[in-house]
Design an enzyme around this catalytic site. Sequence first.
Site: not given
Length: 296
Positions: A6-7, A69, A166, A201, A203
Amino acid sequence: MIGVFDSGHGGLTILSALSRRLPRQRFIYLGDHANAPYGQRSPEEILALTQVGVARLFGLGCTLVILACNTAAAVALRRLQQEWLPLAYPNHRCLGVLVPMIEEIAQNPWHAVASPADGLRRREVLGVFATPATVASGAYLHEVAKRAPHLAVFQQACDDLAGLIEAGAPEDRLMQSVAAHVAALDRQLGGVPVDTVVLGCTHYPLVEHLFRAVLPDRTRIVSQPQRTADALTAYLFRHPEMKSFGPVPAALRCFTTGDPARATQLASAFLAGHPAGNKVAFESLPQHLTGHVEYA
């Protein structure tokens, strides 16, 4: 071993679901925190960064990598599978979170196409909240249309949300962002109620409770982590050579391209209120994997 990429730390929602479903499978997680978020990067940047991340997981001993992601899966996965893996890693595989979600939404397998009867079903409204890059790719729009033409898909780009998560933004700031994006989707719909919402997403499950608080009670929120876990389990039954089960539940190892202490702090803070739990500790990548990686 199976890698999960994942990012940043959003993909831990996927990793948690995978490890609960397959407790004896060995997983390695890599978060590209140094370059997160991916959602506002160009397609070529996303492709290059994703390729490097997957190569690093292969370097750690993984033979299968899950792109946890949506941005990477929507923008880079097909090119990696078709142009890079056959030449560079012919015995390795890379899968993404997008295919299981499309199958869940459309209630059709990936290789199926809509039948004439599908066009006669009751029209439903599907809302997709995703990063700008995922929205720009048109992946949800086009793939759902092929398999479920009765679904009217409306996309809402959330340009700031993954970055706020993030960065460890406070909950009131996150709520402002979520509420603004839900309001923007409502304006697109012009008062038409939304039947189903996709948090496009990985996240976003970390703030699913905020989406739930501002969406209508009747709106269904589709769970991406659980659907991905179901899909991987089915894949491993079809491809047992990709399994790496141990005799006891396997320990999770998490690596980052950024600062391990910072990544651990942020991930643990967000996961504390999430079903993923908060037992995560990031490590630095081994030295031989931190240098320059050539792009194909």
